[in-house]
Write an enzyme that holds these catalytic residues in place. Sequence first.
Site, PDB file in Angstrom:
ATOM      1  CG  ASP A  67      -0.296  -0.481   2.367  1.00  0.00           C
ATOM      2  OD1 ASP A  67       0.775  -0.369   2.503  1.00  0.00           O
ATOM      3  OD2 ASP A  67      -1.055  -0.745   3.405  1.00  0.00           O
ATOM      4  CG  ASN A 136      -8.987  -1.331  12.012  1.00  0.00           C
ATOM      5  OD1 ASN A 136      -8.069  -2.098  11.418  1.00  0.00           O
ATOM      6  ND2 ASN A 136      -9.666  -0.639  11.458  1.00  0.00           N
ATOM      7  CG  HIS A 138      -6.068  -2.216   8.822  1.00  0.00           C
ATOM      8  ND1 HIS A 138      -6.200  -0.824   9.167  1.00  0.00           N
ATOM      9  CD2 HIS A 138      -4.690  -2.505   8.728  1.00  0.00           C
ATOM     10  CE1 HIS A 138      -4.941  -0.371   9.557  1.00  0.00           C
ATOM     11  NE2 HIS A 138      -4.061  -1.305   9.316  1.00  0.00           N
ATOM     12  CD  GLU A 143      -8.894   0.872   7.798  1.00  0.00           C
ATOM     13  OE1 GLU A 143      -8.741  -0.072   8.340  1.00  0.00           O
ATOM     14  OE2 GLU A 143      -8.420   2.045   8.062  1.00  0.00           O
TER      15      GLU A 143
HETATM   16  C1  GLP Z   1      -0.595   0.220   8.609  1.00  0.00           C
HETATM   17  C2  GLP Z   1      -0.262  -0.708   7.606  1.00  0.00           C
HETATM   18  C3  GLP Z   1      -0.559  -1.923   7.598  1.00  0.00           C
HETATM   19  C4  GLP Z   1       0.042  -2.467   8.538  1.00  0.00           C
HETATM   20  C5  GLP Z   1      -0.566  -1.986  10.036  1.00  0.00           C
HETATM   21  C6  GLP Z   1      -0.114  -2.231  11.427  1.00  0.00           C
HETATM   22  O1  GLP Z   1      -2.156   0.378   8.564  1.00  0.00           O
HETATM   23  N1  GLP Z   1      -0.948  -0.032   6.125  1.00  0.00           N
HETATM   24  O2  GLP Z   1       0.097  -2.655   6.383  1.00  0.00           O
HETATM   25  O3  GLP Z   1       0.137  -3.941   8.769  1.00  0.00           O
HETATM   26  O4  GLP Z   1      -0.369  -0.644   9.852  1.00  0.00           O
HETATM   27  O5  GLP Z   1       1.045  -1.391  11.537  1.00  0.00           O
HETATM   28  P1  GLP Z   1       2.047  -1.860  12.730  1.00  0.00           P
HETATM   29  O6  GLP Z   1       2.991  -2.719  12.519  1.00  0.00           O
HETATM   30  O7  GLP Z   1       2.654  -0.309  12.881  1.00  0.00           O
HETATM   31  O8  GLP Z   1       1.139  -2.092  13.970  1.00  0.00           O
END
Ligand code: GLP
Length: 248
Positions: A67, A136, A138, A143
């Site tokens: 992304d 959440n 995702h 989402e």
């Molecule tokens: C962001 C990214 C995701 C990632 C998520 C969790 O939203 N788009 O790909 O998995 O955060 O992030 P973290 O690893 O910092 O908890």
Amino acid sequence: MRIVRAKDYQDMSEKAACMIAEQIRRKPDCVLGLATGSTPEGIYEKLTEWYRAGELDFARVTTVNLDEYRGLDSENVHSYYHYMKEKLFSRVNLRQERTFVPDGMEPDSGRACREYDGIIASVGGVDLQLLGLGHNGHIGFNEPGTDFETRTHCVDLTESTVRANRRFFASMDEVPRQACTMGIGTIMQAAEIVMAVSGEDKAEVLRNAVCGPVTIMLPASVLQLHRNVTVIADEAALSLVGHGGRVS
Ligand code: GLP
């Protein structure tokens, strides 16, 4: 779904990096699907370390990222392209033209998304997709409520995701409200998926994702339907999941 229990963040990072390294050794011209966020930082650190030790060669590897924020160009320090450059791309011998991240700057977002799906198809699909897990549930930026069939698309981020991303920005106003993400359908087409999860704050969502019902309200639960998924998580993240190794 295979569950690998790691002692702590370091151990989780090493185990996930090991799976990626094995993939590269098995198929030197493989396609890796990569993720951003805090969770994979230790994984990229390990891969860099092994590359520097001469144990890993990225010369023929292609990468496609999950992304990118809308409106941030690749030079912006908050863009995911910049993150990838800092954490991995510039530290190993990946060829720049073989590293793909969705184009968050293309004004016609539909076109940028279609082109990204085209890129994934043209490189032959993803051999191994690395995922993190949002609070959440995702995956990528898909989402809750996202259809399981979606391809790369542009999304409005939920308030909770915007708040979670706030820590990387100077103020709430600077946090992008939109992103371009591989869809759940795109992610599910990867031959193999590795989801890395760390920390007690992810324990409940991880339990629901791996043991609860498969529902679009918890996007990561779709992974229960994939034939080759490994969840690598530390003790803290797995504190609400019983021992046993395999969930489904
Ligand atoms: C962001 C990214 C995701 C990632 C998520 C969790 O939203 N788009 O790909 O998995 O955060 O992030 P973290 O690893 O910092 O908890």
